[in-house]
Design a protein around this motif. Structure first.
Motif, PDB file in Angstrom:
ATOM      1  N   CYS A   1       2.948 -10.815  16.681  1.00 42.98           N
ATOM      2  CA  CYS A   1       2.342 -10.678  15.349  1.00 42.98           C
ATOM      3  C   CYS A   1       3.336 -11.028  14.254  1.00 42.98           C
ATOM      4  CB  CYS A   1       1.744  -9.300  15.143  1.00 42.98           C
ATOM      5  SG  CYS A   1       2.915  -7.954  15.015  1.00 42.98           S
ATOM      6  N   ASP A   2       4.638 -10.957  14.561  1.00 38.45           N
ATOM      7  CA  ASP A   2       5.651 -11.286  13.557  1.00 38.45           C
ATOM      8  C   ASP A   2       5.646 -12.770  13.191  1.00 38.45           C
ATOM      9  OD1 ASP A   2       6.569 -11.915  16.128  1.00 38.45           O
ATOM     10  OD2 ASP A   2       8.664 -11.587  15.580  1.00 38.45           O
ATOM     11  N   ARG A   3       4.872 -13.580  13.901  1.00 42.94           N
ATOM     12  CA  ARG A   3       4.759 -15.012  13.573  1.00 42.94           C
ATOM     13  C   ARG A   3       3.801 -15.268  12.417  1.00 42.94           C
ATOM     14  NH1 ARG A   3       2.738 -18.498  18.085  1.00 42.94           N
ATOM     15  NH2 ARG A   3       1.027 -17.090  17.745  1.00 42.94           N
ATOM     16  N   PHE A   4       3.029 -14.264  12.059  1.00 39.66           N
ATOM     17  CA  PHE A   4       1.984 -14.446  11.057  1.00 39.66           C
ATOM     18  C   PHE A   4       2.334 -13.762   9.747  1.00 39.66           C
ATOM     19  CE2 PHE A   4      -0.194 -14.502  15.170  1.00 39.66           C
ATOM     20  CZ  PHE A   4      -0.862 -15.705  15.094  1.00 39.66           C
ATOM     21  N   ASP A   5       1.938 -14.405   8.665  1.00 38.59           N
ATOM     22  CA  ASP A   5       1.923 -13.769   7.354  1.00 38.59           C
ATOM     23  C   ASP A   5       0.464 -13.526   7.001  1.00 38.59           C
ATOM     24  OD1 ASP A   5       4.650 -13.705   6.841  1.00 38.59           O
ATOM     25  OD2 ASP A   5       4.659 -15.682   5.916  1.00 38.59           O
ATOM     26  N   ILE A   6       0.186 -12.349   6.480  1.00 41.62           N
ATOM     27  CA  ILE A   6      -1.155 -12.014   6.031  1.00 41.62           C
ATOM     28  C   ILE A   6      -1.095 -11.756   4.536  1.00 41.62           C
ATOM     29  CG2 ILE A   6      -1.843 -11.069   8.268  1.00 41.62           C
ATOM     30  CD1 ILE A   6      -1.384  -8.266   7.103  1.00 41.62           C
ATOM     31  N   GLU A   7      -2.250 -11.615   3.919  1.00 39.50           N
ATOM     32  CA  GLU A   7      -2.306 -11.249   2.512  1.00 39.50           C
ATOM     33  C   GLU A   7      -2.791  -9.812   2.405  1.00 39.50           C
ATOM     34  OE1 GLU A   7      -4.784 -14.128   0.578  1.00 39.50           O
ATOM     35  OE2 GLU A   7      -3.131 -15.547   0.410  1.00 39.50           O
ATOM     36  N   GLU A   8      -2.165  -9.073   1.512  1.00 39.92           N
ATOM     37  CA  GLU A   8      -2.473  -7.654   1.311  1.00 39.92           C
ATOM     38  C   GLU A   8      -2.773  -7.403  -0.161  1.00 39.92           C
ATOM     39  OE1 GLU A   8      -0.005  -3.458   1.073  1.00 39.92           O
ATOM     40  OE2 GLU A   8       0.844  -5.091   2.251  1.00 39.92           O
ATOM     41  N   GLN A   9      -3.824  -6.630  -0.398  1.00 35.39           N
ATOM     42  CA  GLN A   9      -4.119  -6.154  -1.743  1.00 35.39           C
ATOM     43  C   GLN A   9      -4.715  -4.759  -1.614  1.00 35.39           C
ATOM     44  OE1 GLN A   9      -6.715  -8.630  -4.127  1.00 35.39           O
ATOM     45  NE2 GLN A   9      -5.768  -7.910  -6.002  1.00 35.39           N
ATOM     46  N   SER A  10      -4.186  -3.814  -2.375  1.00 31.05           N
ATOM     47  CA  SER A  10      -4.569  -2.414  -2.232  1.00 31.05           C
ATOM     48  C   SER A  10      -4.973  -1.804  -3.567  1.00 31.05           C
ATOM     49  CB  SER A  10      -3.391  -1.603  -1.672  1.00 31.05           C
ATOM     50  OG  SER A  10      -2.986  -2.094  -0.423  1.00 31.05           O
ATOM     51  N   PHE A  11      -5.725  -0.713  -3.469  1.00 28.63           N
ATOM     52  CA  PHE A  11      -6.031   0.093  -4.641  1.00 28.63           C
ATOM     53  C   PHE A  11      -6.130   1.547  -4.209  1.00 28.63           C
ATOM     54  CE2 PHE A  11     -10.139  -1.051  -2.934  1.00 28.63           C
ATOM     55  CZ  PHE A  11     -10.937   0.063  -3.112  1.00 28.63           C
ATOM     56  N   MET A  12      -5.873   2.419  -5.154  1.00 27.53           N
ATOM     57  CA  MET A  12      -5.890   3.852  -4.867  1.00 27.53           C
ATOM     58  C   MET A  12      -7.324   4.379  -4.860  1.00 27.53           C
ATOM     59  SD  MET A  12      -2.807   4.800  -4.265  1.00 27.53           S
ATOM     60  CE  MET A  12      -3.127   6.573  -4.187  1.00 27.53           C
ATOM     61  N   LEU A  13      -7.556   5.316  -3.955  1.00 27.38           N
ATOM     62  CA  LEU A  13      -8.799   6.061  -3.882  1.00 27.38           C
ATOM     63  C   LEU A  13      -8.509   7.498  -4.314  1.00 27.38           C
ATOM     64  CD1 LEU A  13     -10.120   4.875  -0.400  1.00 27.38           C
ATOM     65  CD2 LEU A  13     -11.043   4.252  -2.644  1.00 27.38           C
ATOM     66  N   PRO A  14      -9.528   8.272  -4.646  1.00 27.89           N
ATOM     67  CA  PRO A  14      -9.300   9.684  -4.944  1.00 27.89           C
ATOM     68  C   PRO A  14      -8.730  10.399  -3.714  1.00 27.89           C
ATOM     69  CG  PRO A  14     -11.515   9.017  -5.607  1.00 27.89           C
ATOM     70  CD  PRO A  14     -10.923   7.875  -4.837  1.00 27.89           C
TER      71      PRO A  14
ATOM     72  N   ALA B   1       0.834  -1.208   0.000  1.00 30.42           N
ATOM     73  CA  ALA B   1       0.000   0.000   0.000  1.00 30.42           C
ATOM     74  C   ALA B   1       0.867   1.256   0.000  1.00 30.42           C
ATOM     75  CB  ALA B   1      -0.930  -0.012   1.211  1.00 30.42           C
ATOM     76  N   ALA B   2       1.919   1.262   0.807  1.00 31.53           N
ATOM     77  CA  ALA B   2       2.825   2.416   0.855  1.00 31.53           C
ATOM     78  C   ALA B   2       3.533   2.592  -0.477  1.00 31.53           C
ATOM     79  CB  ALA B   2       3.840   2.249   1.979  1.00 31.53           C
ATOM     80  N   ASP B   3       3.905   1.491  -1.105  1.00 30.88           N
ATOM     81  CA  ASP B   3       4.562   1.569  -2.406  1.00 30.88           C
ATOM     82  C   ASP B   3       3.644   2.233  -3.431  1.00 30.88           C
ATOM     83  OD1 ASP B   3       6.782   1.190  -4.069  1.00 30.88           O
ATOM     84  OD2 ASP B   3       6.108  -0.806  -4.701  1.00 30.88           O
ATOM     85  N   MET B   4       2.366   1.922  -3.365  1.00 32.42           N
ATOM     86  CA  MET B   4       1.403   2.550  -4.274  1.00 32.42           C
ATOM     87  C   MET B   4       1.228   4.030  -3.937  1.00 32.42           C
ATOM     88  SD  MET B   4      -1.603  -0.300  -4.585  1.00 32.42           S
ATOM     89  CE  MET B   4      -2.489   0.623  -5.828  1.00 32.42           C
TER      90      MET B   4
END
Length: 148
Positions: A119-132, A91-94
């Motif tokens: 929390c560092d024991r977990f991997d999550i999935e991330e998907q982002s999109f830009m808003l206005p 998200a930050a990269d976007m």
């Protein structure tokens, strides 16, 4: 008013049977539903979170801070997104670098998004999109072993 409008555009009696057919919530799946119901992608994702079928956290950030978030009831309260957007996230990269949206959710360490003990024991999935307005909306999928 937003809830009322959402119930008109995405009525539960039509949306819930459609959501039950989905095995994994991705932006592509949410966009299909959005198009079927002629709704916004944000509204579609918020109604999906409310339905509580998927272990999702939807969070919106601008360049300075977290603006808001919603999590499915099945997701425990310790999955509380960080106020500041970690530069390691997609998200930050976007938002900061203009990176392109990813076609599929990508794995990332949960500690880039959350700050609870271990929390560092977990991997999550991330998907982002830009808003206005220079905001990014992110869908985070919590792993089954992180649900308590």
């Amino acid at each position: 008013a937003d809830t009322f409008a959402s119930d008109l555009i995405l009525p539960n009696y039509l949306l819930h049977p459609r959501l039950r057919k989905i095995r994994r919530m991705t932006l592509a799946a949410a966009r299909e539903i959005r198009d079927e119901f002629v709704a916004s992608l944000t509204a579609t994702l918020l109604k999906t979170v409310q339905y509580n079928q998927f272990p999702l956290v939807v969070v919106c950030h601008n360049k300075r801070k977290r603006r808001w978030f919603r999590r499915a009831n099945m997701v425990p309260g310790w999955w509380y997104p960080l106020e500041q957007l970690d530069r390691a996230t997609f998200a930050a990269d976007m938002l900061f670098n203009g990176a392109a949206e990813q076609n599929w959710p990508r794995k990332i360490g949960a500690d880039a998004w959350f700050n609870f003990r271990n929390c560092d024991r977990f991997d999550i999935e991330e998907q982002s999109f830009m808003l206005p307005g220079e905001e990014v909306l992110t869908v985070l999928t919590i792993p089954a072993d992180g649900l308590g």
